[in-house]
Design an enzyme around this catalytic site. Structure first.
Site, PDB file in Angstrom:
ATOM      1  N   GLY A   1       0.851  -1.192   0.000  1.00 57.52           N
ATOM      2  CA  GLY A   1       0.000   0.000   0.000  1.00 57.52           C
ATOM      3  C   GLY A   1       0.882   1.235   0.000  1.00 57.52           C
ATOM      4  O   GLY A   1       2.039   1.196  -0.431  1.00 57.52           O
TER       5      GLY A   1
ATOM      6  N   HIS B   1       5.367  28.150 -19.860  1.00 57.97           N
ATOM      7  CA  HIS B   1       6.266  27.312 -20.663  1.00 57.97           C
ATOM      8  C   HIS B   1       7.713  27.667 -20.357  1.00 57.97           C
ATOM      9  O   HIS B   1       8.037  28.856 -20.313  1.00 57.97           O
ATOM     10  CB  HIS B   1       6.010  27.541 -22.157  1.00 57.97           C
ATOM     11  CG  HIS B   1       7.002  26.819 -23.018  1.00 57.97           C
ATOM     12  ND1 HIS B   1       6.907  25.483 -23.276  1.00 57.97           N
ATOM     13  CD2 HIS B   1       8.143  27.255 -23.651  1.00 57.97           C
ATOM     14  CE1 HIS B   1       7.918  25.110 -24.049  1.00 57.97           C
ATOM     15  NE2 HIS B   1       8.678  26.169 -24.281  1.00 57.97           N
TER      16      HIS B   1
HETATM   17  P1  NAI Z   1      -2.830   0.732   2.829  1.00 57.56           P
HETATM   18  O1  NAI Z   1      -4.237   0.466   3.093  1.00 57.56           O
HETATM   19  O2  NAI Z   1      -2.433   1.809   1.907  1.00 57.56           O
HETATM   20  O3  NAI Z   1      -2.123  -0.587   2.277  1.00 57.56           O
HETATM   21  C1  NAI Z   1      -2.128  -1.784   2.985  1.00 57.56           C
HETATM   22  C2  NAI Z   1      -1.825  -2.914   2.027  1.00 57.56           C
HETATM   23  O4  NAI Z   1      -1.587  -4.077   2.783  1.00 57.56           O
HETATM   24  C3  NAI Z   1      -2.989  -3.223   1.086  1.00 57.56           C
HETATM   25  O5  NAI Z   1      -2.527  -3.293  -0.235  1.00 57.56           O
HETATM   26  C4  NAI Z   1      -3.518  -4.539   1.604  1.00 57.56           C
HETATM   27  O6  NAI Z   1      -4.095  -5.351   0.599  1.00 57.56           O
HETATM   28  C5  NAI Z   1      -2.253  -5.172   2.172  1.00 57.56           C
HETATM   29  N1  NAI Z   1      -2.498  -6.183   3.192  1.00 57.56           N
HETATM   30  C6  NAI Z   1      -3.435  -6.179   4.169  1.00 57.56           C
HETATM   31  N2  NAI Z   1      -3.333  -7.299   4.908  1.00 57.56           N
HETATM   32  C7  NAI Z   1      -2.297  -8.005   4.419  1.00 57.56           C
HETATM   33  C8  NAI Z   1      -1.686  -9.243   4.767  1.00 57.56           C
HETATM   34  N3  NAI Z   1      -2.137  -9.972   5.785  1.00 57.56           N
HETATM   35  N4  NAI Z   1      -0.626  -9.674   4.029  1.00 57.56           N
HETATM   36  C9  NAI Z   1      -0.155  -8.940   2.989  1.00 57.56           C
HETATM   37  N5  NAI Z   1      -0.708  -7.765   2.608  1.00 57.56           N
HETATM   38  C10 NAI Z   1      -1.756  -7.300   3.319  1.00 57.56           C
HETATM   39  O7  NAI Z   1      -2.169   0.918   4.273  1.00 57.56           O
HETATM   40  P2  NAI Z   1      -0.756   1.476   4.748  1.00 57.56           P
HETATM   41  O8  NAI Z   1       0.226   1.449   3.653  1.00 57.56           O
HETATM   42  O9  NAI Z   1      -0.470   0.783   6.016  1.00 57.56           O
HETATM   43  O10 NAI Z   1      -1.087   2.984   5.054  1.00 57.56           O
HETATM   44  C11 NAI Z   1      -2.152   3.308   5.944  1.00 57.56           C
HETATM   45  C12 NAI Z   1      -2.832   4.554   5.522  1.00 57.56           C
HETATM   46  O11 NAI Z   1      -2.030   5.685   5.855  1.00 57.56           O
HETATM   47  C13 NAI Z   1      -3.069   4.678   4.026  1.00 57.56           C
HETATM   48  O12 NAI Z   1      -4.221   4.008   3.622  1.00 57.56           O
HETATM   49  C14 NAI Z   1      -3.211   6.143   3.868  1.00 57.56           C
HETATM   50  O13 NAI Z   1      -4.518   6.505   4.155  1.00 57.56           O
HETATM   51  C15 NAI Z   1      -2.274   6.702   4.917  1.00 57.56           C
HETATM   52  N6  NAI Z   1      -1.030   7.100   4.281  1.00 57.56           N
HETATM   53  C16 NAI Z   1      -1.081   8.067   3.330  1.00 57.56           C
HETATM   54  C17 NAI Z   1       0.051   8.456   2.679  1.00 57.56           C
HETATM   55  C18 NAI Z   1      -0.063   9.476   1.616  1.00 57.56           C
HETATM   56  O14 NAI Z   1      -1.076  10.149   1.539  1.00 57.56           O
HETATM   57  N7  NAI Z   1       0.933   9.638   0.774  1.00 57.56           N
HETATM   58  C19 NAI Z   1       1.360   7.898   2.986  1.00 57.56           C
HETATM   59  C20 NAI Z   1       1.287   6.849   3.980  1.00 57.56           C
HETATM   60  C21 NAI Z   1       0.129   6.509   4.600  1.00 57.56           C
END
Ligand code: NAI
Ligand code: FAD
Length: 476
Positions: free
Chosen positions: A193, A455
């Site tokens: 993610g 530009h």
């Molecule tokens: P995420 O929801 O983006 O990604 C989590 C990933 O882990 C998903 O692809 C999911 O399918 C996978 N997953 C879940 N359970 C699993 C398992 N048992 N085994 C393998 N894969 C599994 O969550 P993440 O990266 O932890 O970030 C949390 C939140 O923080 C994001 O959803 C976002 O809202 C926020 N965030 C935003 C950022 C930005 O705006 N640039 C940067 C970092 C975080």
């Protein structure tokens, strides 16, 4: 006599501190309860975003990008550099300095706006005729305060897997992953993610061999498919080893590192040996020790506090915003909800169009989007037109050494209203702001096509993508 406030905010992350500032601007007396302690044991404002989220991660992204540029891209400019080295301790100290500057900045804003910082854990204890009573428990003891209006902005924390103990040393969530004392030779990441890709990329650029294990069969399922495909190609070329459709098995830690068993998409068993592991599988809302039961408020089956489109809970004068409620877990979404609620309390009529909240993934190149993806439009059966333009055909992008990626615009087939904009490329986080403004004003692709863009600039790619919707891009 208990301290009384017009507005009490619980939590001083981007949702809470912005709500507190806006409420103070509108003339309310405001108390904001916050308990966060930094690794030095000092109380700090700013929540996840400033302390262990957006701000420190972007500082490390920038450091690692500089390192990669010097190592691998300076040569194209005729600059030769030998023996570039990364001093991880110095890089972390820079990041920590930025975090301190930002969190101290909020302390200044609180003083400027005469917001009382109530230091400690906030917990509802009762509802009275005058409002809601909360107990604030900190290092100095407890006090009971009351608020006519309460805004719950308690945010979220990392979700962990039941069989994997996070020690934030060898096995880390976002907190540990921002503080590795040295570059791991081999790094494992569970979850492809936003955090997995951003922090996985940071440590890859600094020299780690990174394997990302994702449970779902599709890569970046929420992202427009054309962009996700391009991203998979580019990240693979950079050396990120992303395995989709895996099932994580047993995880063992030892002095040598972490040993992780998993089954691949075909069910074949593997063991991955790494020096460190990041678990980034999503986040869960923070409602522990908040005393919701004392006022008759609960959480839904996913742990979130239920709210309507204006962040009102089922109780009068109690609102909840940011990561603790439905919607994307993004700092700017939390901030906008904070402003909206403060203005609602003041009797104004604010509104958020959740379709116009942009997303950014700060990989290199960045991915940013707003509105609908092409697959969503197909699913809705909506007739649309598409325009796409590559950075490769833009002089500024070539000059900056960033030919990768494109802008893709989706517009309604008959009205030409912009329905979604998707960018993969350098500075996508800044470029998307134009598309957000356009969508807020219900602009058409023709509107963007007719606007003069500087530009040479990357923003010309946005204009060309808009022109491409009517098959009239000028430079292709
Ligand atoms: P995420 O929801 O983006 O990604 C989590 C990933 O882990 C998903 O692809 C999911 O399918 C996978 N997953 C879940 N359970 C699993 C398992 N048992 N085994 C393998 N894969 C599994 O969550 P993440 O990266 O932890 O970030 C949390 C939140 O923080 C994001 O959803 C976002 O809202 C926020 N965030 C935003 C950022 C930005 O705006 N640039 C940067 C970092 C975080
Ligand atoms: P939080 O920032 O989590 O703040 C909640 C605060 O409430 C905390 O300080 C907590 O101590 C306090 N609190 C909780 N309970 C109590 C209580 N009972 N009493 C007193 N205080 C309490 N989003 C983006 O938009 N862009 C990004 O680039 C980005 N990068 C991220 C990178 C990482 C590594 C992570 C983990 C997240 C990132 N996010 C990013 C997500 C962003 O950090 C969150 O969406 C945002 O912080 C949510 O704001 P919030 O105010 O709802 O909650």
């Amino acid at each position: 006599m208990a301290k009384e406030f017009d507005v009490v905010v619980v939590g001083a992350g981007p949702g809470g501190y912005i709500a507190a500032i806006r409420a103070a601007q509108l003339g309310f007396s405001v108390g904001c309860i916050e308990k966060w302690k930094n690794p030095k044991g000092e109380l700090a404002l700013g929540g996840t975003c400033l302390n262990v989220g957006c701000i420190p991660s972007k500082a490390l992204l920038a450091s690692s990008e500089e390192f990669e540029k010097i190592q691998h891209h300076a040569d194209q400019h005729g600059i030769s550099v030998q023996g570039a080295k990364i001093d991880v301790a110095k890089m972390l100290a820079r990041k920590d300095g930025i975090v301190t500057k930002m969190t101290k900045g909020i302390e200044f804003l609180f003083r400027k706006n005469k917001i009382t910082w109530l230091k400690g854990n906030g917990k509802f204890v009762a509802k009275t005729d005058a409002g809601y009573q909360l107990e604030v428990t900190g290092d100095e003891g407890s006090e009971t305060i009351s608020g006519k209006h309460v805004i719950i902005a308690t945010g979220s924390k990392a979700r962990h897997l039941p069989n994997i103990k996070v020690d934030n040393d060898l096995v880390c969530d976002n907190e540990g992953a921002l503080n590795f004392p040295s570059v791991p030779k081999k790094l494992g990441v569970i979850g492809a993610g936003v955090i997995g890709l951003e922090l996985g990329s940071v440590w890859r650029r600094l020299g780690a061999e990174v394997t990302v294990l994702e449970a779902l069969p599709a890569f970046l399922g929420a992202v427009d498919e054309t962009v996700a495909k391009e991203a998979a190609k580019l990240f693979g070329k950079q050396g990120l080893n992303i395995q989709l459709g895996v099932k994580i098995g047993e995880v063992k830690t030892s002095k040598k590192g972490v040993s992780l068993a998993y089954a691949d998409k075909d069910g074949k068993e593997h063991t991955l040996e790494v020096d460190r592991l990041i678990v980034s599988i999503g986040r869960v809302p923070n409602t522990d020790d908040l005393g919701l039961g004392a006022i008759g408020l609960g959480v839904n089956e996913r742990g979130f506090i239920d709210v309507d489109e204006h962040c009102r809970t089922k109780l009068p004068n109690v609102y909840a915003i940011g990561d603790v409620v439905r919607g994307p877990m993004l700092a700017h979404k939390a901030e906008d909800e904070g402003v909206m609620v403060a203005e609602l309390i003041a009797g104004q009529k604010p509104h958020i169009d959740y379709n116009c909240i942009p997303w950014v993934i700060y990989t290199s190149p960045e991915i940013a989007w707003v509105g609908k993806t092409e697959q969503q439009l197909k699913q809705e059966g909506r007739a649309y037109k598409t325009g796409q333009f590559p950075f490769m055909a833009n002089g500024r992008a070539l000059g900056m050494g960033a030919p990768e990626g494109f802008v893709k615009m989706l517009a309604d087939a008959s009205t030409d209203e912009i329905l979604g904009v998707h960018v993969i490329g350098l500075n996508a986080s800044d470029l998307i702001a134009e598309a957000v403004a356009a969508m807020e004003f219900k602009a058409s692709s023709e509107d963007i096509g007719r606007v003069c863009h500087p530009h040479p600039s990357l923003s010309e790619v946005m204009r060309e993508a808009a022109l491409a919707v009517e098959k009239r891009a000028l430079n292709m």
